[in-house]
Design a protein around this motif. Structure first.
Motif, PDB file in Angstrom:
ATOM      1  N   GLY A 246      41.316  10.799 -12.034  1.00 17.27           N
ATOM      2  CA  GLY A 246      40.166  11.679 -11.850  1.00 17.27           C
ATOM      3  C   GLY A 246      39.018  10.904 -11.221  1.00 17.27           C
ATOM      4  O   GLY A 246      39.224  10.024 -10.391  1.00 17.27           O
ATOM      5  N   THR A 247      37.800  11.203 -11.639  1.00 24.04           N
ATOM      6  CA  THR A 247      36.619  10.591 -11.023  1.00 24.04           C
ATOM      7  C   THR A 247      36.402   9.142 -11.436  1.00 24.04           C
ATOM      8  O   THR A 247      35.630   8.427 -10.805  1.00 24.04           O
ATOM      9  N   ALA A 248      36.999   8.712 -12.534  1.00 25.04           N
ATOM     10  CA  ALA A 248      36.819   7.374 -13.113  1.00 25.04           C
ATOM     11  C   ALA A 248      35.452   7.208 -13.760  1.00 25.04           C
ATOM     12  O   ALA A 248      35.095   6.101 -14.189  1.00 25.04           O
ATOM     13  N   ILE A 249      34.697   8.282 -13.874  1.00 23.94           N
ATOM     14  CA  ILE A 249      33.370   8.193 -14.502  1.00 23.94           C
ATOM     15  C   ILE A 249      33.488   7.809 -15.969  1.00 23.94           C
ATOM     16  O   ILE A 249      32.735   6.973 -16.484  1.00 23.94           O
ATOM     17  N   THR A 250      34.456   8.420 -16.675  1.00 22.36           N
ATOM     18  CA  THR A 250      34.636   8.103 -18.093  1.00 22.36           C
ATOM     19  C   THR A 250      34.994   6.635 -18.287  1.00 22.36           C
ATOM     20  O   THR A 250      34.442   5.949 -19.154  1.00 22.36           O
ATOM     21  N   ALA A 251      35.919   6.135 -17.465  1.00 23.67           N
ATOM     22  CA  ALA A 251      36.305   4.725 -17.560  1.00 23.67           C
ATOM     23  C   ALA A 251      35.113   3.817 -17.288  1.00 23.67           C
ATOM     24  O   ALA A 251      34.913   2.803 -17.970  1.00 23.67           O
ATOM     25  N   GLU A 252      34.315   4.184 -16.302  1.00 26.00           N
ATOM     26  CA  GLU A 252      33.123   3.396 -15.958  1.00 26.00           C
ATOM     27  C   GLU A 252      32.139   3.353 -17.116  1.00 26.00           C
ATOM     28  O   GLU A 252      31.641   2.286 -17.495  1.00 26.00           O
ATOM     29  N   VAL A 253      31.836   4.515 -17.661  1.00 25.09           N
ATOM     30  CA  VAL A 253      30.818   4.595 -18.717  1.00 25.09           C
ATOM     31  C   VAL A 253      31.238   3.791 -19.939  1.00 25.09           C
ATOM     32  O   VAL A 253      30.469   2.970 -20.466  1.00 25.09           O
ATOM     33  N   PHE A 254      32.474   4.004 -20.408  1.00 21.06           N
ATOM     34  CA  PHE A 254      32.953   3.288 -21.583  1.00 21.06           C
ATOM     35  C   PHE A 254      33.105   1.797 -21.291  1.00 21.06           C
ATOM     36  O   PHE A 254      32.739   0.939 -22.110  1.00 21.06           O
ATOM     37  N   GLY A 255      33.670   1.477 -20.123  1.00 24.45           N
ATOM     38  CA  GLY A 255      33.872   0.078 -19.778  1.00 24.45           C
ATOM     39  C   GLY A 255      32.569  -0.687 -19.668  1.00 24.45           C
ATOM     40  O   GLY A 255      32.431  -1.786 -20.216  1.00 24.45           O
ATOM     41  N   HIS A 256      31.600  -0.113 -18.977  1.00 18.96           N
ATOM     42  CA  HIS A 256      30.298  -0.773 -18.835  1.00 18.96           C
ATOM     43  C   HIS A 256      29.642  -0.953 -20.196  1.00 18.96           C
ATOM     44  O   HIS A 256      29.029  -2.002 -20.467  1.00 18.96           O
ATOM     45  N   ALA A 257      29.735   0.069 -21.046  1.00 14.31           N
ATOM     46  CA  ALA A 257      29.125  -0.024 -22.372  1.00 14.31           C
ATOM     47  C   ALA A 257      29.713  -1.182 -23.170  1.00 14.31           C
ATOM     48  O   ALA A 257      28.996  -1.919 -23.863  1.00 14.31           O
TER      49      ALA A 257
ATOM     50  N   LYS B  31      45.790  17.528 -18.234  1.00 15.51           N
ATOM     51  CA  LYS B  31      45.397  18.206 -17.006  1.00 15.51           C
ATOM     52  C   LYS B  31      44.456  17.287 -16.242  1.00 15.51           C
ATOM     53  O   LYS B  31      43.459  16.834 -16.788  1.00 15.51           O
ATOM     54  N   THR B  32      44.778  17.000 -15.008  1.00 13.20           N
ATOM     55  CA  THR B  32      43.915  16.127 -14.226  1.00 13.20           C
ATOM     56  C   THR B  32      42.606  16.834 -13.902  1.00 13.20           C
ATOM     57  O   THR B  32      42.538  18.067 -13.854  1.00 13.20           O
ATOM     58  N   HIS B  33      41.567  16.037 -13.677  1.00 12.26           N
ATOM     59  CA  HIS B  33      40.225  16.521 -13.351  1.00 12.26           C
ATOM     60  C   HIS B  33      39.667  17.420 -14.452  1.00 12.26           C
ATOM     61  O   HIS B  33      38.858  18.306 -14.207  1.00 12.26           O
ATOM     62  N   ARG B  34      40.105  17.163 -15.697  1.00 11.39           N
ATOM     63  CA  ARG B  34      39.708  18.037 -16.810  1.00 11.39           C
ATOM     64  C   ARG B  34      38.279  17.815 -17.246  1.00 11.39           C
ATOM     65  O   ARG B  34      37.623  18.726 -17.724  1.00 11.39           O
ATOM     66  N   THR B  35      37.760  16.591 -17.079  1.00 10.56           N
ATOM     67  CA  THR B  35      36.456  16.276 -17.643  1.00 10.56           C
ATOM     68  C   THR B  35      35.316  16.769 -16.784  1.00 10.56           C
ATOM     69  O   THR B  35      34.314  17.246 -17.284  1.00 10.56           O
ATOM     70  N   HIS B  36      35.471  16.668 -15.480  1.00  9.61           N
ATOM     71  CA  HIS B  36      34.334  16.916 -14.605  1.00  9.61           C
ATOM     72  C   HIS B  36      34.556  18.104 -13.681  1.00  9.61           C
ATOM     73  O   HIS B  36      33.940  18.214 -12.639  1.00  9.61           O
ATOM     74  N   SER B  37      35.448  19.010 -14.067  1.00  6.89           N
ATOM     75  CA  SER B  37      35.655  20.191 -13.249  1.00  6.89           C
ATOM     76  C   SER B  37      34.409  21.070 -13.297  1.00  6.89           C
ATOM     77  O   SER B  37      33.651  21.061 -14.257  1.00  6.89           O
TER      78      SER B  37
ATOM     79  N   ILE C 159      41.170  -4.112 -17.010  1.00  4.83           N
ATOM     80  CA  ILE C 159      41.453  -2.783 -16.456  1.00  4.83           C
ATOM     81  C   ILE C 159      41.061  -1.719 -17.480  1.00  4.83           C
ATOM     82  O   ILE C 159      41.648  -1.644 -18.562  1.00  4.83           O
ATOM     83  N   PHE C 160      40.072  -0.914 -17.141  1.00  4.55           N
ATOM     84  CA  PHE C 160      39.687   0.225 -17.976  1.00  4.55           C
ATOM     85  C   PHE C 160      40.190   1.481 -17.269  1.00  4.55           C
ATOM     86  O   PHE C 160      39.785   1.779 -16.146  1.00  4.55           O
ATOM     87  N   GLN C 161      41.080   2.215 -17.932  1.00  2.00           N
ATOM     88  CA  GLN C 161      41.739   3.327 -17.252  1.00  2.00           C
ATOM     89  C   GLN C 161      41.741   4.597 -18.092  1.00  2.00           C
ATOM     90  O   GLN C 161      41.721   4.550 -19.326  1.00  2.00           O
ATOM     91  N   THR C 162      41.761   5.719 -17.384  1.00  2.00           N
ATOM     92  CA  THR C 162      41.856   7.030 -18.040  1.00  2.00           C
ATOM     93  C   THR C 162      42.832   7.904 -17.251  1.00  2.00           C
ATOM     94  O   THR C 162      42.434   8.828 -16.549  1.00  2.00           O
ATOM     95  N   PHE C 163      44.105   7.573 -17.362  1.00  2.00           N
ATOM     96  CA  PHE C 163      45.147   8.344 -16.662  1.00  2.00           C
ATOM     97  C   PHE C 163      45.717   9.429 -17.566  1.00  2.00           C
ATOM     98  O   PHE C 163      46.007   9.195 -18.742  1.00  2.00           O
ATOM     99  N   VAL C 164      45.894  10.609 -16.988  1.00  7.39           N
ATOM    100  CA  VAL C 164      46.623  11.677 -17.667  1.00  7.39           C
ATOM    101  C   VAL C 164      48.115  11.538 -17.378  1.00  7.39           C
ATOM    102  O   VAL C 164      48.955  11.713 -18.260  1.00  7.39           O
ATOM    103  N   ASP C 165      48.446  11.192 -16.144  1.00  9.86           N
ATOM    104  CA  ASP C 165      49.844  11.062 -15.724  1.00  9.86           C
ATOM    105  C   ASP C 165      50.434   9.769 -16.272  1.00  9.86           C
ATOM    106  O   ASP C 165      49.982   8.669 -15.952  1.00  9.86           O
TER     107      ASP C 165
END
Length: 270
Positions: free
Chosen positions: A11-22, A107-113, A65-71
């Motif tokens: 997806g957008t990788a925003i979730t991975a970024e936010v959690f990883g940076h924190a 479901k991909t793109h579930r967070t930021h649809s 590696i901070f990842q948020t894959f559905v697949d």
């Protein structure tokens, strides 16, 4: 040694970024941050894996590696790299499934649809912030959810835009300029909307640094001028009982979150 941190998702990788940076801000180390969104095929995942492995060979340090894959297939490809993988989604899915008694539906793109009404709120709020920046269109201030006030370059404009984009909040802002400082008073439009006012302040040193980038070696950027303006404005805040916040050491995200907490403003959605 600078370590590399990858933020990867289908997806957008925003979730991975936010959690990883924190997480990484807790550690006194230097990091090079690499964000790779929309890794949606096995070929793309293999390319990312090779990039991770190349970084390991070059630096001799295993990338984080901070990842948020559905697949699951894509996740396994990344997990087989030479990086150290942290999977935010799967860490929590199983315990939440046990608690809820409901299986997840990946479901991909579930967070930021896009939800249409939420999107409309945010676009309207951004347009409002742009149209009512720096005291322009005072007649529209009655429609604002919040009005940020403060001296020039104290963070009003970026905070207004962030509140609009992230929360759908209609934020106007009004600058107190040098000409106001002799007898600083609230103009009528601000008096009428006093319950919506929120002040920003900053240290004179930091304000001077910011202003120097705009007008180097000017009176506007001098420490003395910054001190005078800030003293007057903070006195006004206290006299008029306007809540305010020192933005010196805060990011725009932190300023916005603190304003939301202090004012009780709600995110506009649905």
């Amino acid at each position: 040694m600078v370590r590399t941190a990858f933020y990867i998702s289908d997806g957008t990788a925003i979730t991975a970024e936010v959690f990883g940076h924190a997480l990484l801000t807790l550690f006194p180390a230097q990091f090079e941050h690499v964000t790779i969104p929309f890794v949606e095929t096995s070929d793309m995942a293999e390319q990312v894996k090779q990039r991770i492995n190349d970084r390991y060979k070059t630096t001799g340090q295993r990338p984080l590696i901070f990842q948020t894959f559905v697949d699951d297939t894509l996740r396994q490809i990344i997990n087989s790299s030479n990086g150290v993988c942290y999977d935010f989604l799967n860490t929590f899915v199983e315990p939440i499934q046990r608690e809820l008694g409901v299986a997840p539906v990946p479901k991909t793109h579930r967070t930021h649809s896009i939800h249409e009404k939420t999107y409309d709120f945010r676009i309207d709020a951004v347009n409002f912030a742009l149209a009512n920046d720096d005291g322009s269109n005072l007649k529209n201030f009655d429609q604002a959810d919040i009005i940020l006030v403060g001296v020039s370059r104290s963070g009003k404009t970026p905070t207004s835009l962030y509140l609009a984009l992230q929360y759908g909040i209609k934020a106007a802002n009004y600058p107190f300029v040098e000409e106001d400082m002799e007898q600083l008073r609230l103009p009528e439009v601000l008096k009428r909307n006093k319950t919506k006012l929120f002040g920003l302040t900053i240290t004179p040193e930091r304000l001077s640094q910011i202003r120097e980038q705009r007008r180097a070696n000017s009176r506007y950027a001098s420490i003395r001028q910054c001190q005078l303006e800030l003293a007057e404005v903070e006195s006004l805040y206290q006299r008029e009982q306007i809540p305010f916040l020192n933005s010196t050491h805060l990011s725009i995200e932190e300023i916005s979150a603190k304003i939301i907490a202090k004012t009780g403003l709600k995110r506009h959605k649905y």
